[in-house]
Structures are given as C-alpha cells and as structure tokens.
Motif scaffolding. Structure first.
Motif, PDB file in Angstrom:
ATOM      1  N   CYS A  22       0.985  -1.207  -0.092  1.00 32.11           N
ATOM      2  CA  CYS A  22      -0.069   0.072  -0.033  1.00 32.11           C
ATOM      3  C   CYS A  22       0.770   1.526  -0.084  1.00 32.11           C
ATOM      4  O   CYS A  22       1.778   1.447   0.654  1.00 32.11           O
ATOM      5  CB  CYS A  22      -0.826   0.172   1.203  1.00 32.11           C
ATOM      6  N   GLU A  23       0.651   2.149  -0.678  1.00 31.64           N
ATOM      7  CA  GLU A  23       1.354   3.330  -1.075  1.00 31.64           C
ATOM      8  C   GLU A  23       1.113   4.311   0.198  1.00 31.64           C
ATOM      9  O   GLU A  23       1.804   5.253   0.298  1.00 31.64           O
ATOM     10  CB  GLU A  23       1.038   4.068  -2.246  1.00 31.64           C
ATOM     11  N   CYS A  24      -0.052   4.045   1.096  1.00 30.13           N
ATOM     12  CA  CYS A  24      -0.118   4.894   2.260  1.00 30.13           C
ATOM     13  C   CYS A  24       0.518   4.464   3.385  1.00 30.13           C
ATOM     14  O   CYS A  24       1.204   4.882   4.084  1.00 30.13           O
ATOM     15  CB  CYS A  24      -1.548   5.151   2.610  1.00 30.13           C
ATOM     16  N   CYS A  25       0.039   3.147   3.829  1.00 30.16           N
ATOM     17  CA  CYS A  25       0.328   2.583   4.935  1.00 30.16           C
ATOM     18  C   CYS A  25       1.513   1.521   4.892  1.00 30.16           C
ATOM     19  O   CYS A  25       2.174   0.787   5.769  1.00 30.16           O
ATOM     20  CB  CYS A  25      -0.595   2.011   5.850  1.00 30.16           C
ATOM     21  N   ASP A  26       1.920   0.897   3.530  1.00 29.66           N
ATOM     22  CA  ASP A  26       2.779   0.216   3.420  1.00 29.66           C
ATOM     23  C   ASP A  26       2.536  -1.364   3.844  1.00 29.66           C
ATOM     24  O   ASP A  26       3.600  -2.256   4.102  1.00 29.66           O
ATOM     25  CB  ASP A  26       4.172   0.349   4.090  1.00 29.66           C
ATOM     26  N   LYS A  27       1.386  -1.465   3.884  1.00 29.42           N
ATOM     27  CA  LYS A  27       0.863  -2.828   4.224  1.00 29.42           C
ATOM     28  C   LYS A  27       1.261  -3.924   2.927  1.00 29.42           C
ATOM     29  O   LYS A  27       1.071  -3.346   1.984  1.00 29.42           O
ATOM     30  CB  LYS A  27      -0.672  -2.947   4.487  1.00 29.42           C
ATOM     31  N   ASP A  28       1.675  -4.936   3.192  1.00 33.83           N
ATOM     32  CA  ASP A  28       1.854  -5.888   2.122  1.00 33.83           C
ATOM     33  C   ASP A  28       0.808  -6.477   1.373  1.00 33.83           C
ATOM     34  O   ASP A  28      -0.210  -6.557   2.086  1.00 33.83           O
ATOM     35  CB  ASP A  28       2.667  -7.392   2.837  1.00 33.83           C
ATOM     36  N   GLU A  42      -2.225   2.425 -11.830  1.00 36.21           N
ATOM     37  CA  GLU A  42      -1.656   1.627 -11.155  1.00 36.21           C
ATOM     38  C   GLU A  42      -1.168   1.911 -10.010  1.00 36.21           C
ATOM     39  O   GLU A  42      -0.341   1.125  -9.267  1.00 36.21           O
ATOM     40  CB  GLU A  42      -0.626   0.618 -11.797  1.00 36.21           C
ATOM     41  N   CYS A  43      -1.528   2.823  -9.419  1.00 32.08           N
ATOM     42  CA  CYS A  43      -1.191   3.498  -7.942  1.00 32.08           C
ATOM     43  C   CYS A  43      -2.083   2.371  -7.093  1.00 32.08           C
ATOM     44  O   CYS A  43      -3.030   2.058  -7.413  1.00 32.08           O
ATOM     45  CB  CYS A  43      -1.801   4.782  -7.630  1.00 32.08           C
ATOM     46  N   THR A  44      -1.392   1.899  -6.039  1.00 36.43           N
ATOM     47  CA  THR A  44      -1.848   0.732  -5.290  1.00 36.43           C
ATOM     48  C   THR A  44      -2.050   1.078  -3.608  1.00 36.43           C
ATOM     49  O   THR A  44      -1.336   1.644  -3.200  1.00 36.43           O
ATOM     50  CB  THR A  44      -0.922  -0.449  -5.478  1.00 36.43           C
ATOM     51  N   PHE A  45      -3.313   0.630  -3.246  1.00 38.82           N
ATOM     52  CA  PHE A  45      -3.581   1.133  -1.886  1.00 38.82           C
ATOM     53  C   PHE A  45      -4.337  -0.230  -1.535  1.00 38.82           C
ATOM     54  O   PHE A  45      -4.872  -0.845  -2.064  1.00 38.82           O
ATOM     55  CB  PHE A  45      -4.517   2.446  -1.798  1.00 38.82           C
ATOM     56  N   CYS A  46      -4.434  -0.425   0.105  1.00 40.16           N
ATOM     57  CA  CYS A  46      -4.967  -1.314   0.520  1.00 40.16           C
ATOM     58  C   CYS A  46      -6.498  -0.766   0.835  1.00 40.16           C
ATOM     59  O   CYS A  46      -6.744   0.392   0.931  1.00 40.16           O
ATOM     60  CB  CYS A  46      -4.602  -1.803   1.895  1.00 40.16           C
ATOM     61  N   THR A  83       8.626  -5.721  -7.134  1.00 42.94           N
ATOM     62  CA  THR A  83       9.049  -5.684  -5.880  1.00 42.94           C
ATOM     63  C   THR A  83       9.460  -4.400  -5.478  1.00 42.94           C
ATOM     64  O   THR A  83       9.871  -4.318  -4.505  1.00 42.94           O
ATOM     65  CB  THR A  83      10.312  -6.711  -5.854  1.00 42.94           C
ATOM     66  N   THR A  84       8.972  -3.310  -6.322  1.00 43.33           N
ATOM     67  CA  THR A  84       9.483  -1.971  -5.984  1.00 43.33           C
ATOM     68  C   THR A  84       8.307  -1.308  -5.074  1.00 43.33           C
ATOM     69  O   THR A  84       7.055  -1.267  -5.722  1.00 43.33           O
ATOM     70  CB  THR A  84       9.515  -1.293  -7.218  1.00 43.33           C
ATOM     71  N   ARG A  85       8.547  -0.798  -3.954  1.00 44.29           N
ATOM     72  CA  ARG A  85       7.499  -0.213  -3.214  1.00 44.29           C
ATOM     73  C   ARG A  85       7.514   1.316  -3.665  1.00 44.29           C
ATOM     74  O   ARG A  85       8.527   1.811  -3.863  1.00 44.29           O
ATOM     75  CB  ARG A  85       7.822  -0.591  -1.567  1.00 44.29           C
ATOM     76  N   VAL A  86       6.304   1.691  -3.599  1.00 47.48           N
ATOM     77  CA  VAL A  86       6.013   3.251  -3.843  1.00 47.48           C
ATOM     78  C   VAL A  86       5.475   3.737  -2.533  1.00 47.48           C
ATOM     79  O   VAL A  86       4.570   3.199  -1.942  1.00 47.48           O
ATOM     80  CB  VAL A  86       5.107   3.433  -5.068  1.00 47.48           C
ATOM     81  N   HIS A  87       5.876   5.050  -2.248  1.00 41.79           N
ATOM     82  CA  HIS A  87       4.921   5.874  -1.124  1.00 41.79           C
ATOM     83  C   HIS A  87       4.330   7.186  -1.462  1.00 41.79           C
ATOM     84  O   HIS A  87       5.139   7.734  -2.126  1.00 41.79           O
ATOM     85  CB  HIS A  87       6.037   6.048   0.204  1.00 41.79           C
ATOM     86  N   THR A  88       3.171   7.529  -1.109  1.00 40.95           N
ATOM     87  CA  THR A  88       2.497   8.419  -1.496  1.00 40.95           C
ATOM     88  C   THR A  88       2.443   9.567  -0.252  1.00 40.95           C
ATOM     89  O   THR A  88       2.314   9.110   0.807  1.00 40.95           O
ATOM     90  CB  THR A  88       1.214   8.364  -1.995  1.00 40.95           C
ATOM     91  N   GLU A  89       3.238  10.653  -0.560  1.00 40.84           N
ATOM     92  CA  GLU A  89       3.184  11.660   0.919  1.00 40.84           C
ATOM     93  C   GLU A  89       2.256  12.139   1.062  1.00 40.84           C
ATOM     94  O   GLU A  89       1.781  12.614   2.227  1.00 40.84           O
ATOM     95  CB  GLU A  89       4.272  12.606   0.469  1.00 40.84           C
ATOM     96  N   HIS A  90       1.121  12.538   0.114  1.00 39.93           N
ATOM     97  CA  HIS A  90      -0.140  13.123   0.508  1.00 39.93           C
ATOM     98  C   HIS A  90      -1.195  12.147   0.482  1.00 39.93           C
ATOM     99  O   HIS A  90      -2.161  12.119  -0.260  1.00 39.93           O
ATOM    100  CB  HIS A  90      -0.430  14.107  -0.769  1.00 39.93           C
ATOM    101  N   CYS A  91      -1.423  11.372   1.525  1.00 36.98           N
ATOM    102  CA  CYS A  91      -2.198  10.172   1.589  1.00 36.98           C
ATOM    103  C   CYS A  91      -3.327  10.593   2.709  1.00 36.98           C
ATOM    104  O   CYS A  91      -3.419   9.981   3.905  1.00 36.98           O
ATOM    105  CB  CYS A  91      -1.342   8.930   2.125  1.00 36.98           C
ATOM    106  N   ASP A  92      -4.267  11.396   2.136  1.00 40.17           N
ATOM    107  CA  ASP A  92      -5.270  11.876   2.881  1.00 40.17           C
ATOM    108  C   ASP A  92      -6.475  11.985   2.097  1.00 40.17           C
ATOM    109  O   ASP A  92      -6.361  12.077   1.128  1.00 40.17           O
ATOM    110  CB  ASP A  92      -5.096  12.840   4.043  1.00 40.17           C
ATOM    111  N   SER A  93      -7.586  12.654   2.702  1.00 39.66           N
ATOM    112  CA  SER A  93      -8.812  12.828   1.903  1.00 39.66           C
ATOM    113  C   SER A  93      -8.733  14.209   1.384  1.00 39.66           C
ATOM    114  O   SER A  93      -9.846  14.645   0.567  1.00 39.66           O
ATOM    115  CB  SER A  93     -10.044  12.574   2.684  1.00 39.66           C
TER     116      SER A  93
END
Length: 109
Positions: A22-28, A42-46, A83-93
């Motif tokens: 998940c690009e917000c919480c990094d959940k597998d 393909e932005c990916t989130f739980c 296997t590449t993890r992505v993180h989104t900095e502005h992960c809110d509503s």
C-alpha cells in the motif's frame, strides 16, 4: 486460416505491475491479496486506506480506485509481480475536495 483466440493477441503486452504494498500505510499486498485497490495508473492501496483515508479517490491522479485483479499463480512465474515499493506523501482525503468529496477546506501546503 486459423483464427487467434482473443487472449493470444495480448501475450507479450504489458502486464499489471502488481505492486507489493500500500502506498499509504505500506501494508503488504501480495499478488493474491483481495484487498488491493488500484487506479488506472496502477497506484496501489489497501482497501482500509481507500475507505478510511482516501474516500475511494486516488490521491495522485484523482481517479477512482477499484479492486486489483488477481494474477493466476501459474502466470506469476513468467509474469512476476513487482518488488518495487512506492510511497505517496499526500495520503489523506484532502485531494478529494476537488471532486466534491471530503472536506471543502483547501489542503495545507
């Protein structure tokens, strides 16, 4: 002349990346995860982040988020998941305000 089956025409075409978390919480989010959600880029989130933080809207593109399809296990050998993890900095509503969702207050910068 033998006609190709529709799936034979897409062999060799780009496949979904199936990003690993998940690009917000990094959940597998392994390839078989039923709670993986994606947008058209393909932005990916739980599912939990989509429901509680993102209100169903991708914070990167503003598009809808939908359940990611599951690649059959026998296809993963020839078409492995990323296997590449992505993180989104502005992960809110706050991004949802532009689509008439969430808070109407502008996002802080």
């Amino acid at each position: 002349m033998k006609q190709k089956r529709p799936h034979q025409e897409i062999i060799g075409s780009p496949m979904l990346q199936l990003r690993p978390g998940c690009e917000c919480c990094d959940k597998d989010l392994p390839p078989e995860a039923v709670d993986a959600m994606i947008c058209t880029f393909e932005c990916t989130f739980c599912a939990n982040c989509v429901e509680t933080k993102l209100l169903g809207v991708c914070p990167n593109c503003g598009g809808d988020l939908t359940r990611r399809p599951i690649r059959p296990p026998w296809k993963l050998a020839s078409h492995p998941a990323s296997t590449t993890r992505v993180h989104t900095e502005h992960c809110d509503s706050s991004h949802a305000a532009g689509r008439g969702l969430g808070s109407s207050a502008p996002a802080s910068t």
